[in-house]
Design a protein around this motif. Structure first.
Motif, PDB file in Angstrom:
ATOM      1  N   LEU A 159     144.603  22.590  83.619  1.00 47.01           N
ATOM      2  CA  LEU A 159     143.543  23.396  83.022  1.00 47.01           C
ATOM      3  C   LEU A 159     143.767  23.559  81.513  1.00 47.01           C
ATOM      4  O   LEU A 159     142.824  23.501  80.726  1.00 47.01           O
ATOM      5  CB  LEU A 159     143.486  24.770  83.697  1.00 47.01           C
ATOM      6  N   LYS A 160     145.025  23.716  81.131  1.00 47.20           N
ATOM      7  CA  LYS A 160     145.362  23.840  79.716  1.00 47.20           C
ATOM      8  C   LYS A 160     145.017  22.545  78.981  1.00 47.20           C
ATOM      9  O   LYS A 160     144.479  22.579  77.870  1.00 47.20           O
ATOM     10  CB  LYS A 160     146.855  24.145  79.575  1.00 47.20           C
ATOM     11  N   ARG A 161     145.299  21.388  79.598  1.00 45.30           N
ATOM     12  CA  ARG A 161     144.946  20.108  78.992  1.00 45.30           C
ATOM     13  C   ARG A 161     143.438  19.964  78.873  1.00 45.30           C
ATOM     14  O   ARG A 161     142.918  19.460  77.885  1.00 45.30           O
ATOM     15  CB  ARG A 161     145.506  18.946  79.805  1.00 45.30           C
ATOM     16  N   TYR A 162     142.706  20.424  79.888  1.00 49.26           N
ATOM     17  CA  TYR A 162     141.246  20.360  79.873  1.00 49.26           C
ATOM     18  C   TYR A 162     140.693  21.208  78.733  1.00 49.26           C
ATOM     19  O   TYR A 162     139.822  20.765  77.981  1.00 49.26           O
ATOM     20  CB  TYR A 162     140.667  20.839  81.201  1.00 49.26           C
ATOM     21  N   LYS A 163     141.200  22.420  78.582  1.00 51.60           N
ATOM     22  CA  LYS A 163     140.730  23.314  77.532  1.00 51.60           C
ATOM     23  C   LYS A 163     141.000  22.720  76.151  1.00 51.60           C
ATOM     24  O   LYS A 163     140.158  22.801  75.255  1.00 51.60           O
ATOM     25  CB  LYS A 163     141.394  24.682  77.648  1.00 51.60           C
ATOM     26  N   ARG A 164     142.161  22.119  75.972  1.00 49.77           N
ATOM     27  CA  ARG A 164     142.510  21.507  74.699  1.00 49.77           C
ATOM     28  C   ARG A 164     141.568  20.338  74.399  1.00 49.77           C
ATOM     29  O   ARG A 164     141.077  20.175  73.285  1.00 49.77           O
ATOM     30  CB  ARG A 164     143.954  21.011  74.748  1.00 49.77           C
ATOM     31  N   LYS A 165     141.293  19.544  75.415  1.00 47.78           N
ATOM     32  CA  LYS A 165     140.389  18.411  75.265  1.00 47.78           C
ATOM     33  C   LYS A 165     138.978  18.889  74.936  1.00 47.78           C
ATOM     34  O   LYS A 165     138.289  18.309  74.099  1.00 47.78           O
ATOM     35  CB  LYS A 165     140.384  17.609  76.577  1.00 47.78           C
ATOM     36  N   TYR A 166     138.553  19.974  75.578  1.00 43.71           N
ATOM     37  CA  TYR A 166     137.225  20.545  75.337  1.00 43.71           C
ATOM     38  C   TYR A 166     137.106  21.063  73.909  1.00 43.71           C
ATOM     39  O   TYR A 166     136.092  20.862  73.241  1.00 43.71           O
ATOM     40  CB  TYR A 166     136.955  21.670  76.340  1.00 43.71           C
TER      41      TYR A 166
ATOM     42  N   ARG B 247     138.639  19.988  71.314  1.00 42.39           N
ATOM     43  CA  ARG B 247     138.604  18.862  70.379  1.00 42.39           C
ATOM     44  C   ARG B 247     137.235  18.206  70.305  1.00 42.39           C
ATOM     45  O   ARG B 247     136.944  17.514  69.329  1.00 42.39           O
ATOM     46  CB  ARG B 247     139.649  17.824  70.767  1.00 42.39           C
ATOM     47  N   THR B 248     136.392  18.404  71.311  1.00 37.17           N
ATOM     48  CA  THR B 248     135.050  17.817  71.270  1.00 37.17           C
ATOM     49  C   THR B 248     134.114  18.610  70.369  1.00 37.17           C
ATOM     50  O   THR B 248     133.057  18.114  70.005  1.00 37.17           O
ATOM     51  CB  THR B 248     134.426  17.740  72.671  1.00 37.17           C
ATOM     52  N   LYS B 249     134.484  19.829  70.002  1.00 40.79           N
ATOM     53  CA  LYS B 249     133.716  20.708  69.101  1.00 40.79           C
ATOM     54  C   LYS B 249     132.325  21.033  69.633  1.00 40.79           C
ATOM     55  O   LYS B 249     131.398  21.263  68.882  1.00 40.79           O
ATOM     56  CB  LYS B 249     133.619  20.088  67.708  1.00 40.79           C
ATOM     57  N   VAL B 250     132.176  21.075  70.943  1.00 41.14           N
ATOM     58  CA  VAL B 250     130.891  21.382  71.565  1.00 41.14           C
ATOM     59  C   VAL B 250     130.501  22.824  71.289  1.00 41.14           C
ATOM     60  O   VAL B 250     129.363  23.113  70.912  1.00 41.14           O
ATOM     61  CB  VAL B 250     130.951  21.134  73.094  1.00 41.14           C
ATOM     62  N   LEU B 251     131.441  23.726  71.449  1.00 42.26           N
ATOM     63  CA  LEU B 251     131.156  25.147  71.267  1.00 42.26           C
ATOM     64  C   LEU B 251     130.774  25.457  69.825  1.00 42.26           C
ATOM     65  O   LEU B 251     129.840  26.219  69.580  1.00 42.26           O
ATOM     66  CB  LEU B 251     132.378  25.966  71.685  1.00 42.26           C
ATOM     67  N   ARG B 252     131.461  24.834  68.867  1.00 44.52           N
ATOM     68  CA  ARG B 252     131.156  25.062  67.456  1.00 44.52           C
ATOM     69  C   ARG B 252     129.743  24.582  67.128  1.00 44.52           C
ATOM     70  O   ARG B 252     128.989  25.260  66.436  1.00 44.52           O
ATOM     71  CB  ARG B 252     132.159  24.319  66.583  1.00 44.52           C
ATOM     72  N   GLU B 253     129.379  23.423  67.653  1.00 46.84           N
ATOM     73  CA  GLU B 253     128.043  22.891  67.409  1.00 46.84           C
ATOM     74  C   GLU B 253     126.977  23.776  68.044  1.00 46.84           C
ATOM     75  O   GLU B 253     125.913  24.008  67.465  1.00 46.84           O
ATOM     76  CB  GLU B 253     127.940  21.473  67.965  1.00 46.84           C
ATOM     77  N   LEU B 254     127.261  24.291  69.227  1.00 47.11           N
ATOM     78  CA  LEU B 254     126.324  25.178  69.905  1.00 47.11           C
ATOM     79  C   LEU B 254     126.071  26.437  69.078  1.00 47.11           C
ATOM     80  O   LEU B 254     124.929  26.863  68.909  1.00 47.11           O
ATOM     81  CB  LEU B 254     126.872  25.557  71.286  1.00 47.11           C
TER      82      LEU B 254
END
Length: 64
Positions: free
Chosen positions: A16-23, A25-32
């Motif tokens: 889960l920690k790896r998933y969160k880190r990967k998420y 890095r995609t900057k989806v939340l910042r763009e939203l």
């Protein structure tokens, strides 16, 4: 869609920690967040210039 393969013997918390880190890095939340309200290009440019000036000022203080 993000895929995080879980290795043998790896805990769910670790995966889960790896998933969160990967998420992150995609900057989806910042763009939203940026798309929630429109910012004029002139205002964006002014903010970039102010940030750059501040950054340069801080670097000069650290060098002196």
């Amino acid at each position: 869609m993000l895929i995080v393969p879980v290795k043998d013997g790896e805990s769910i918390e670790r995966a889960l920690k790896r998933y969160k880190r990967k998420y992150d890095r995609t900057k989806v939340l910042r763009e939203l967040r940026e798309r929630q309200q429109f910012t004029k290009p002139s205002v964006k440019r002014r903010q970039e210039i102010l940030r750059a000036a501040h950054k340069q000022r801080m670097q000069q203080e650290n060098e002196a």
